[in-house]
Design an enzyme around this catalytic site. Sequence first.
Site, PDB file in Angstrom:
ATOM      1  N   THR A   1      14.318  20.539  -6.924  1.00  0.00           N
ATOM      2  CA  THR A   1      14.370  21.036  -8.565  1.00  0.00           C
ATOM      3  C   THR A   1      13.946  22.484  -7.764  1.00  0.00           C
ATOM      4  OG1 THR A   1      11.867  21.929  -9.183  1.00  0.00           O
ATOM      5  CG2 THR A   1      11.367  21.210  -6.744  1.00  0.00           C
ATOM      6  N   TYR A   2      13.747  23.953  -8.495  1.00  0.00           N
ATOM      7  CA  TYR A   2      13.215  24.706  -8.040  1.00  0.00           C
ATOM      8  C   TYR A   2      12.330  25.223  -7.438  1.00  0.00           C
ATOM      9  CZ  TYR A   2      12.376  26.147 -12.345  1.00  0.00           C
ATOM     10  OH  TYR A   2      11.203  26.315 -13.175  1.00  0.00           O
TER      11      TYR A   2
ATOM     12  N   SER B   1       9.219  22.665 -11.137  1.00  0.00           N
ATOM     13  CA  SER B   1       9.176  23.316  -9.816  1.00  0.00           C
ATOM     14  C   SER B   1       8.844  23.086  -8.772  1.00  0.00           C
ATOM     15  CB  SER B   1       9.691  24.984 -10.234  1.00  0.00           C
ATOM     16  OG  SER B   1       8.449  24.740 -10.799  1.00  0.00           O
TER      17      SER B   1
ATOM     18  N   GLY C   1       5.422  20.445 -13.792  1.00  0.00           N
ATOM     19  CA  GLY C   1       5.827  19.740 -14.517  1.00  0.00           C
ATOM     20  C   GLY C   1       6.630  18.334 -14.109  1.00  0.00           C
ATOM     21  N   ALA C   2       7.645  17.697 -14.465  1.00  0.00           N
ATOM     22  CA  ALA C   2       8.131  16.167 -14.364  1.00  0.00           C
ATOM     23  C   ALA C   2       8.097  16.377 -12.356  1.00  0.00           C
ATOM     24  CB  ALA C   2       9.054  16.237 -14.846  1.00  0.00           C
ATOM     25  N   ALA C   3       8.385  16.468 -11.964  1.00  0.00           N
ATOM     26  CA  ALA C   3       8.210  17.028 -10.263  1.00  0.00           C
ATOM     27  C   ALA C   3       6.905  16.083  -9.955  1.00  0.00           C
ATOM     28  CB  ALA C   3       8.776  17.890  -9.748  1.00  0.00           C
TER      29      ALA C   3
ATOM     30  N   LYS D   1      14.587  24.646   6.073  1.00  0.00           N
ATOM     31  CA  LYS D   1      13.339  23.292   5.669  1.00  0.00           C
ATOM     32  C   LYS D   1      12.212  23.206   6.409  1.00  0.00           C
ATOM     33  CE  LYS D   1      13.204  18.624   8.247  1.00  0.00           C
ATOM     34  NZ  LYS D   1      13.650  17.311   9.176  1.00  0.00           N
TER      35      LYS D   1
END
Length: 116
Positions: free
Chosen positions: A57-58, A25, A73-75, A9
């Site tokens: 995501t990664y 990502s 990207g989309a994130a 975390k």
Amino acid sequence: MTIEVLKSKIHRVRVTEANLDYIGSITIDEALMEAANIIAGERVFIVNNNNGERFDTYVITGPRDSGMICLNGAAARKVQRGDIVIIMSYASMTPQEAANFKPSIIFPDTETNRLI
């Protein structure tokens, strides 16, 4: 039987960039990844404290000691630059393994995203 347990975390870091024109990502400062025991390509779950968004995501490795937290990207649509996020990863283990497991939790400086 296995259960999902918190493995790593990064608590309350500030988004430094949101790059919509990327394949996807989150890019994380390498020093933060190392301290939190997160590796490149690992699946992470992200909570945005500013708007309540939750997504996964990664990870891509960012420059060491840069403080970079960049959603790609989309994130990038789920955050704004300056938002505070929590980044978590989980691991599958038996309940017996989980009983003695200690997650790697770090609390970077929220203004600079640097280790304290």
